[in-house]
Design a protein around this motif. Structure first.
Motif, PDB file in Angstrom:
ATOM      1  N   ASN A 162       0.814   0.869   4.921  1.00 19.51           N
ATOM      2  CA  ASN A 162       1.474   1.158   6.198  1.00 19.51           C
ATOM      3  C   ASN A 162       2.766   0.362   6.399  1.00 19.51           C
ATOM      4  OD1 ASN A 162       0.525  -1.435   7.000  1.00 19.51           O
ATOM      5  ND2 ASN A 162      -1.386  -0.535   7.763  1.00 19.51           N
ATOM      6  N   GLY A 163       3.123  -0.452   5.429  1.00 22.31           N
ATOM      7  CA  GLY A 163       4.401  -1.170   5.526  1.00 22.31           C
ATOM      8  C   GLY A 163       4.343  -2.433   6.359  1.00 22.31           C
ATOM      9  N   LEU A 164       3.159  -2.821   6.824  1.00 16.56           N
ATOM     10  CA  LEU A 164       3.091  -4.046   7.632  1.00 16.56           C
ATOM     11  C   LEU A 164       3.274  -5.296   6.774  1.00 16.56           C
ATOM     12  CD1 LEU A 164       0.410  -3.313  10.385  1.00 16.56           C
ATOM     13  CD2 LEU A 164       2.909  -3.370  10.581  1.00 16.56           C
ATOM     14  N   ASN A 165       3.218  -5.150   5.441  1.00 16.85           N
ATOM     15  CA  ASN A 165       3.574  -6.294   4.594  1.00 16.85           C
ATOM     16  C   ASN A 165       5.003  -6.746   4.890  1.00 16.85           C
ATOM     17  OD1 ASN A 165       4.295  -3.722   3.366  1.00 16.85           O
ATOM     18  ND2 ASN A 165       5.045  -4.911   1.626  1.00 16.85           N
ATOM     19  N   ARG A 166       5.846  -5.812   5.299  1.00 18.99           N
ATOM     20  CA  ARG A 166       7.236  -6.155   5.616  1.00 18.99           C
ATOM     21  C   ARG A 166       7.307  -6.962   6.911  1.00 18.99           C
ATOM     22  NH1 ARG A 166      10.522  -2.537   2.548  1.00 18.99           N
ATOM     23  NH2 ARG A 166      12.233  -2.600   4.051  1.00 18.99           N
ATOM     24  N   PHE A 167       6.397  -6.676   7.846  1.00 19.91           N
ATOM     25  CA  PHE A 167       6.301  -7.497   9.059  1.00 19.91           C
ATOM     26  C   PHE A 167       5.766  -8.881   8.695  1.00 19.91           C
ATOM     27  CE2 PHE A 167       4.049  -9.327  12.623  1.00 19.91           C
ATOM     28  CZ  PHE A 167       4.860  -9.075  13.710  1.00 19.91           C
ATOM     29  N   GLU A 168       4.738  -8.902   7.851  1.00 21.63           N
ATOM     30  CA  GLU A 168       4.115 -10.178   7.475  1.00 21.63           C
ATOM     31  C   GLU A 168       5.135 -11.128   6.829  1.00 21.63           C
ATOM     32  OE1 GLU A 168       1.337  -9.998   4.255  1.00 21.63           O
ATOM     33  OE2 GLU A 168       0.263 -11.786   4.923  1.00 21.63           O
ATOM     34  N   GLU A 169       6.042 -10.562   6.013  1.00 20.00           N
ATOM     35  CA  GLU A 169       7.040 -11.405   5.358  1.00 20.00           C
ATOM     36  C   GLU A 169       7.913 -12.128   6.377  1.00 20.00           C
ATOM     37  OE1 GLU A 169       9.105  -8.683   2.814  1.00 20.00           O
ATOM     38  OE2 GLU A 169       7.318  -8.374   1.557  1.00 20.00           O
ATOM     39  N   ARG A 170       8.207 -11.447   7.472  1.00 20.57           N
ATOM     40  CA  ARG A 170       9.117 -12.031   8.467  1.00 20.57           C
ATOM     41  C   ARG A 170       8.404 -12.805   9.565  1.00 20.57           C
ATOM     42  NH1 ARG A 170      12.932  -7.008   9.862  1.00 20.57           N
ATOM     43  NH2 ARG A 170      13.584  -8.439  11.532  1.00 20.57           N
ATOM     44  N   TYR A 176      -1.570   5.812  21.192  1.00 21.86           N
ATOM     45  CA  TYR A 176      -1.946   6.176  19.829  1.00 21.86           C
ATOM     46  C   TYR A 176      -0.741   6.819  19.161  1.00 21.86           C
ATOM     47  CZ  TYR A 176      -4.286   8.648  15.967  1.00 21.86           C
ATOM     48  OH  TYR A 176      -4.651   9.129  14.733  1.00 21.86           O
ATOM     49  N   PHE A 177      -0.268   6.230  18.070  1.00 22.60           N
ATOM     50  CA  PHE A 177       0.821   6.808  17.288  1.00 22.60           C
ATOM     51  C   PHE A 177       0.217   7.516  16.084  1.00 22.60           C
ATOM     52  CE2 PHE A 177       3.128   3.445  19.508  1.00 22.60           C
ATOM     53  CZ  PHE A 177       4.336   4.052  19.815  1.00 22.60           C
ATOM     54  N   ARG A 178       0.552   8.784  15.946  1.00 16.80           N
ATOM     55  CA  ARG A 178       0.058   9.553  14.790  1.00 16.80           C
ATOM     56  C   ARG A 178       1.192   9.682  13.779  1.00 16.80           C
ATOM     57  NH1 ARG A 178      -1.236  15.449  12.964  1.00 16.80           N
ATOM     58  NH2 ARG A 178      -3.454  15.235  12.526  1.00 16.80           N
ATOM     59  N   LEU A 179       1.006   9.060  12.619  1.00 16.67           N
ATOM     60  CA  LEU A 179       2.055   9.068  11.605  1.00 16.67           C
ATOM     61  C   LEU A 179       1.582   9.798  10.356  1.00 16.67           C
ATOM     62  CD1 LEU A 179       3.222   5.336  11.806  1.00 16.67           C
ATOM     63  CD2 LEU A 179       3.770   7.239  13.330  1.00 16.67           C
ATOM     64  N   GLY A 180       2.539  10.259   9.592  1.00 15.66           N
ATOM     65  CA  GLY A 180       2.241  10.914   8.321  1.00 15.66           C
ATOM     66  C   GLY A 180       2.164   9.891   7.202  1.00 15.66           C
ATOM     67  N   ARG A 181       2.577  10.326   6.014  1.00 14.80           N
ATOM     68  CA  ARG A 181       2.444   9.434   4.872  1.00 14.80           C
ATOM     69  C   ARG A 181       3.764   8.762   4.512  1.00 14.80           C
ATOM     70  NH1 ARG A 181       2.338  12.857  -0.617  1.00 14.80           N
ATOM     71  NH2 ARG A 181       3.697  14.581  -0.028  1.00 14.80           N
ATOM     72  N   GLY A 182       4.760   8.882   5.397  1.00 16.72           N
ATOM     73  CA  GLY A 182       6.008   8.167   5.160  1.00 16.72           C
ATOM     74  C   GLY A 182       6.949   8.856   4.201  1.00 16.72           C
ATOM     75  N   ARG A 183       6.680  10.119   3.887  1.00 18.14           N
ATOM     76  CA  ARG A 183       7.601  10.851   3.020  1.00 18.14           C
ATOM     77  C   ARG A 183       8.184  12.065   3.734  1.00 18.14           C
ATOM     78  NH1 ARG A 183       4.790  11.260  -2.913  1.00 18.14           N
ATOM     79  NH2 ARG A 183       3.381   9.513  -2.662  1.00 18.14           N
ATOM     80  N   GLU A 184       8.127  12.058   5.067  1.00 16.35           N
ATOM     81  CA  GLU A 184       8.651  13.187   5.828  1.00 16.35           C
ATOM     82  C   GLU A 184      10.172  13.203   5.699  1.00 16.35           C
ATOM     83  OE1 GLU A 184       6.625  10.766   7.142  1.00 16.35           O
ATOM     84  OE2 GLU A 184       4.818  11.963   6.812  1.00 16.35           O
ATOM     85  N   LEU A 213       1.257  -2.271  -6.214  1.00 18.65           N
ATOM     86  CA  LEU A 213       2.337  -3.136  -5.747  1.00 18.65           C
ATOM     87  C   LEU A 213       3.655  -2.888  -6.479  1.00 18.65           C
ATOM     88  CD1 LEU A 213       0.511  -6.510  -5.065  1.00 18.65           C
ATOM     89  CD2 LEU A 213       0.674  -4.440  -3.697  1.00 18.65           C
ATOM     90  N   SER A 214       3.613  -2.071  -7.529  1.00 17.75           N
ATOM     91  CA  SER A 214       4.870  -1.778  -8.222  1.00 17.75           C
ATOM     92  C   SER A 214       5.548  -0.541  -7.658  1.00 17.75           C
ATOM     93  CB  SER A 214       4.618  -1.612  -9.727  1.00 17.75           C
ATOM     94  OG  SER A 214       3.822  -0.483  -9.991  1.00 17.75           O
ATOM     95  N   VAL A 215       4.882   0.126  -6.713  1.00 11.33           N
ATOM     96  CA  VAL A 215       5.466   1.368  -6.165  1.00 11.33           C
ATOM     97  C   VAL A 215       5.493   1.311  -4.638  1.00 11.33           C
ATOM     98  CG1 VAL A 215       4.918   2.849  -8.108  1.00 11.33           C
ATOM     99  CG2 VAL A 215       3.195   2.488  -6.333  1.00 11.33           C
ATOM    100  N   LEU A 216       5.943   0.168  -4.113  1.00 15.71           N
ATOM    101  CA  LEU A 216       5.914   0.012  -2.653  1.00 15.71           C
ATOM    102  C   LEU A 216       6.887   0.945  -1.946  1.00 15.71           C
ATOM    103  CD1 LEU A 216       5.482  -3.833  -2.180  1.00 15.71           C
ATOM    104  CD2 LEU A 216       3.803  -2.021  -1.939  1.00 15.71           C
ATOM    105  N   ASP A 217       7.742   1.584  -2.685  1.00 15.50           N
ATOM    106  CA  ASP A 217       8.709   2.462  -2.031  1.00 15.50           C
ATOM    107  C   ASP A 217       8.216   3.897  -1.906  1.00 15.50           C
ATOM    108  OD1 ASP A 217      10.526   0.512  -1.544  1.00 15.50           O
ATOM    109  OD2 ASP A 217      11.559   0.761  -3.464  1.00 15.50           O
ATOM    110  N   GLN A 218       6.921   4.132  -2.203  1.00 15.36           N
ATOM    111  CA  GLN A 218       6.477   5.528  -2.156  1.00 15.36           C
ATOM    112  C   GLN A 218       6.269   6.045  -0.729  1.00 15.36           C
ATOM    113  OE1 GLN A 218       2.811   6.257  -4.173  1.00 15.36           O
ATOM    114  NE2 GLN A 218       1.663   4.693  -3.087  1.00 15.36           N
ATOM    115  N   SER A 219       6.263   5.162   0.252  1.00 16.52           N
ATOM    116  CA  SER A 219       6.170   5.597   1.647  1.00 16.52           C
ATOM    117  C   SER A 219       7.351   5.039   2.440  1.00 16.52           C
ATOM    118  CB  SER A 219       4.860   5.120   2.280  1.00 16.52           C
ATOM    119  OG  SER A 219       3.761   5.719   1.649  1.00 16.52           O
ATOM    120  N   PRO A 220       8.578   5.399   2.054  1.00 20.37           N
ATOM    121  CA  PRO A 220       9.743   4.764   2.707  1.00 20.37           C
ATOM    122  C   PRO A 220       9.775   4.996   4.213  1.00 20.37           C
ATOM    123  CG  PRO A 220      10.393   6.693   1.416  1.00 20.37           C
ATOM    124  CD  PRO A 220       8.972   6.407   1.059  1.00 20.37           C
ATOM    125  N   GLY A 221       9.229   6.131   4.641  1.00 21.32           N
ATOM    126  CA  GLY A 221       9.251   6.426   6.073  1.00 21.32           C
ATOM    127  C   GLY A 221       8.446   5.438   6.887  1.00 21.32           C
TER     128      GLY A 221
END
Lengths: 280, 326
Positions: B52-60, B176-184, B15-23
């Motif tokens: 997957n960043g859905l914590n950002r959806f959950e917040e809102r 089906y959406f195929r995504l990478g690891r968010g660092r593309e 939880l201290s490195v939530l920015d490692q998948s900015p994409g």
């Protein structure tokens, strides 16, 4: 909850007989079918569709309708006649059961059968589907209930217990499971293959309200289902374990395991019909 | 008793490195924006909201976020039930667990009933490098594109992901959406256009056209630009939609090029290369095709960037493969 009258029970008994008769007729068209699986849940289906479920057959997409999911979809042969009887589609359409292009296959298809809330056929999915519908209902503050009919053999599927755990956790009180506890799957007795007992305690441990009933006693089934469906104080999902007999209504089917799937030639069909009519 | 406050700089926890998948922020943020706009979005995950960043959806939108825990099959089937009641579920977990573990649930409870469920398979391909084969998804394109009625989308970067989510929000069927690891690395600007089923021609080239999808678009673009800088007439066609497949643009590239080279972070069997081969063969196009990707084997383990170098899926590797064909 209204008292179950003798007339109520007699109606369910008579409709269960209709379900068994129609099952025999439709399987004579397909020349193969799940007689015994449909017979074990005939009273349960009759009680749901002719008493408990809030439905509008003339408005199949009514958003507030109660949902019914047939986990043991292989018993659909006993369920299509109910939908026809209630007016979801013309009765004559059943005459083409399983024939090329028919909407009615051995397992129910929501895109083809009017009145079918969700397709099934792969065992173990329906409780999850029902959970999704129950979640969606609470999210939109709709008061429909979701009924899921499960086979007891189906409880061997792991996904059932994923759904059971999640429903208990979420207090999905609008989700009602009915276990057709006929004690038989295809290869033998369910509990010889993988034991389910203590079944009631298992559901309770997953956070469900559990009750049990003789699944062939129309009065008891009505009382149990009405009691569960109309209990607005209940905060947990509910399961009714219905003790049934696989093949109920035809003597040799009740005592021989092989009748999970089968076919009767005409004289045997007549004998089965006579037994079914006599039992009602 | 020690506390985190005693730790030195450089130590970290999840939880201290939530920015490692900015994409992948684009996933939660775009879905939350769409929910703000009134779309009946429900976001579902199986104990991976921070990945997957859905914590950002959950917040809102906490009331429209569903945490299923580690029960992916239950989640996928339940999403079918939810969709049948009029909501639009976005179901996200690692691509390996979504496309392989839940294949039958996707087929029976999402695609066969034709419900508007969006399946988000993130960290696809070998993005989870040294986590091992259990976490690799090098078969998902082949599996998903063979399921009738299911669209398959592989955005190249965060901007294209956001555009694809927005463009398809009202699509009546499953995707089906195929995504990478968010660092593309970025290929496109924010606000870029996405049209379901359309490929994007970056360069036309008479000697060779590289055809790339998802995570390989950026390195392919770098490789093609390097080759072009050396005077070689090499084109690039990016294919963000694997199904429905843009047959016309692929055939146009084949007609204008002496050879095609597909590049994908996927088994060379059945994915982008397979889709291009089907189009070429059925059209009677004689254009030679080279399918580059993961060989038909279980990948080595290792850090993703090392694996991309090993399998020649980074810019230098793709450039070398292309050079060999020129």
């Amino acid at each position: 909850m209204t008292t179950v009258t003798n007339e109520d029970a007699e109606r369910i008994r008579e409709r269960a007989r209709f379900i068994r008769e129609e099952t025999i007729r439709l399987i004579s068209i397909a020349k193969v079918g799940h007689y015994a699986s449909a017979f074990s849940c005939a009273e349960l289906l009759a009680a749901l569709y002719y008493d408990v479920l809030r439905l509008r057959p003339q408005e199949p997409g009514w958003p507030d309708r109660d949902r019914f999911l047939f986990g043991k979809g292989h018993a659909a042969v006993g369920w299509y006649p109910i939908l026809a009887d209630l007016g979801y589609f013309p009765k004559e359409e059943l005459d083409g059961y399983t024939r090329l292009g028919s909407p009615f296959g051995d397992h129910p298809d929501m895109r083809r059968v009017v009145g079918c809330d969700f397709s099934s056929g792969s065992l173990g999915h329906a409780l999850s589907t029902g959970l999704g519908m129950a979640i969606a209902g609470k999210m939109r503050h709709r008061d429909y209930r979701v009924f899921v009919m499960l086979g007891d053999g189906e409880l061997h599927e792991g996904q059932i217990w994923e759904a059971a755990m999640a429903a208990g956790h979420r207090s999905a009180s609008n989700l009602i499971a009915i276990v057709d506890r006929n004690e038989h799957c295809l290869d033998g007795r369910v509990d010889d293959i993988v034991g389910l007992e203590p079944l009631a305690a298992r559901w309770e441990a997953f956070g469900w309200s559990v009750s049990e009933v003789d699944g062939h006693d129309p009065s008891a089934v009505l009382e149990a289902l009405r009691g569960i469906a109309d209990d607005e104080e209940r905060t947990r999902p509910a399961v009714l374990i219905a003790h049934t007999v696989k093949g109920k209504g035809v003597g040799y089917m009740e005592s021989e395991i092989g009748w999970h799937l089968g076919y009767l030639v005409e004289p045997d069909e007549q004998r089965a019909l006579a037994e079914v009519r006599g039992a009602a | 008793m020690s506390t985190s406050a005693d730790l030195h700089e450089g130590s970290w926890h999840l939880l201290s490195v939530l920015d490692q998948s900015p994409g992948l922020h684009a996933l939660g943020d775009t879905l939350a924006d769409l929910a703000d706009e009134g779309h009946p979005i429900v976001a579902c995950t199986a104990d991976l909201k921070y990945s997957n960043g859905l914590n950002r959806f959950e917040e809102r939108h906490p009331d429209r976020f569903l945490q299923f825990g580690i029960s992916e099959q239950n989640m996928v089937t339940a999403s079918g039930g939810i969709a049948s009641c009029g909501e639009v579920p976005y179901v996200a977990t690692f691509a390996s667990f979504l496309a392989l573990l839940c294949c039958e649930q996707i087929r029976m409870d999402v695609a066969y009933p034709g419900l508007p469920v969006r399946l988000i398979g993130h960290h696809a391909g070998i993005a989870l490098g040294f986590y091992g084969t259990s976490h690799h998804a090098t078969e998902d394109l082949a599996i998903m594109r063979s399921i009738p009625g299911l669209s398959v989308v592989a955005p190249a970067d965060a901007a294209e992901l956001a555009a694809a989510l927005r463009a398809t929000v009202d699509h009546p069927g499953p995707i089906y959406f195929r995504l990478g690891r968010g660092r593309e690395p970025r290929v496109y600007e924010d606000g870029t256009e996405f049209v379901l089923g359309e490929a994007r021609s970056h360069y036309e080239g008479s000697e060779l056209t590289v055809v790339a999808t998802g995570s390989t678009v950026h390195p392919a673009l770098m490789a093609v630009e390097a080759l072009r800088a050396r005077g070689q007439d090499v084109g690039l066609l990016a294919v963000p939609t694997i199904k429905p497949f843009d047959r016309e643009r692929v055939l146009a590239a084949a007609q204008g090029s002496r050879r095609l080279l597909t590049v994908e972070e996927h088994n060379v069997v059945g994915g982008l290369g397979g889709a291009v081969a089907e189009v070429l063969a059925q059209a009677g196009a004689g254009t030679p095709l080279t399918c580059h990707g993961i060989p038909d084997e279980y990948c080595l383990i290792g850090p993703p960037t090392h694996l991309y170098r090993h399998y020649r899926l980074d810019a230098e590797g793709i450039e070398a493969v292309a050079q060999e064909l020129l």
